[in-house]
Design an enzyme around this catalytic site. Sequence first.
Site, short mmCIF file in Angstrom:
data_model
loop_
_atom_site.label_atom_id
_atom_site.label_comp_id
_atom_site.label_asym_id
_atom_site.label_seq_id
_atom_site.Cartn_x
_atom_site.Cartn_y
_atom_site.Cartn_z
N LYS A 81 36.87 40.48 41.69
CA LYS A 81 38.25 41.21 42.26
C LYS A 81 39.15 40.26 42.64
CE LYS A 81 38.45 41.87 47.74
NZ LYS A 81 37.58 42.25 49.06
N SER B 246 37.51 46.46 50.90
CA SER B 246 38.71 45.96 50.28
C SER B 246 38.11 45.97 48.80
CB SER B 246 39.45 44.48 50.50
OG SER B 246 38.79 43.83 50.71
N SER C 41 33.30 44.12 53.28
CA SER C 41 34.08 44.46 52.34
C SER C 41 33.73 44.64 50.87
CB SER C 41 35.57 43.51 52.81
OG SER C 41 36.78 43.59 53.58
#
Length: 441
Positions: free
Chosen positions: A74, A148, A172
Amino acid sequence: MVKTAVEIAAAVRAKELDPVQVTQEALDRIAAADGVVGAFRRVRVQEALAEAAAVAERADLAELPLAGVPVAVKDVTAVEGEYASWGSRAGSSKVSTEDGEIARRLRAAGAVIVGLTRVPELCIWPSSDDPDGTARNPRNPSYAAGGSSGGSAAAVAAGLVPIAHGTDGMGSIRLPSAMCGIVGLKPGKDVVRMPGETGWFGLSTHGPMTTTVADAAVLMSVLAEQPDLADLADPKSSRIALSTQVPLTRAPLPRAFSRAVARAGELFRAAGHTVAPGTPRYLLGAIGGSVARWGAGPAEQAADFELAALQPRTRTHIRLGRLLASRVRESTRERWLEQTEAFFSEHDVLVTPMLASLPLKARKWHESSWIANALPSVRVAGFAGLWNLAGYPAMSVPVGVHPSGIPACVQLVAAPGGEALLLGLAAQLEAANPWPRTTGS
């Protein structure tokens, strides 16, 4: 079908697979599909191939749990030679001169970092889009992949990589995992220790996103530096509570999501567990405390970004977050913990739907107003954020499917220290009710 991380690592350790070949195949899949999927902000072609070649020469190859496994990271963590954008053009693009803890642990385990995955600005929203692209849901590309950690979820669900790293501050990891039909685990507070990280006043932590429970266990063991977590074992006979009540609002659920909870209950009962209805006493103050941290955490982080260059929705969120900072109180968490501890004194595991509504549609959410983003964000995440405030481990596991093609996933929650229990229970669900690992599988 793409091999699992466990399969790849075993074959590389036995020198039956060349890490460079494995990495090249992953890069080829990314080149072929990511123009549609939109999972990656940055693909590390030459760097990843060089890393793979180095893995093949390691003296400790036979001991590496992720030997030669391509992994997506990420876009929020330091990787040598890269910069973490946090989904924003308003931050620094100065590259890191060394790996952060997550990249270090992955490389130490033999993984090959093939790219950085797309996130919404400052990781605030449940849709991972930016001016350069949108992470789409591989199960139904008209929907967003979530956020996210949406880019990571899309990369795994599309079969571009077998595993990915994510972070979870208000769901997330779990929300995009549920939207894309993969396994996502948010470990409990301080299981993945990261010196110097505040993580939205303690809400956020790092965790695995995978297509199988075995892969989740191995990646979890690496991220937490706890090798024993990789060893899946049949869980003890557990007291399992089922609940489909959306915290406080009691909003109606898509029928497929409530059916997934009932189906999970049937499977657990058949496996010998005690299953009964049960719902925690959700507190309005706990939800308020979670929302306050959701605002104040990014507001604190925004000090490192150029405010005027942030997206309009983000600037509004930052302003509100500064106002909410005074509501970030440890007493709020302590009152919620009194309720969770009482509930888990009578139950070992709570099973809920993972999503409270269908995902957002795939579009340029970053161009919309704060309120247009905030309302669907709060609606879809109803079951997620309170477990961040409690610091309890929670996991998203596929069970069924909605008529739209969006997976119907359940959330498993356990008391602190329950990561191994959740993984064991998820493995039972997987064995009794296999899910399609990737699109087309």
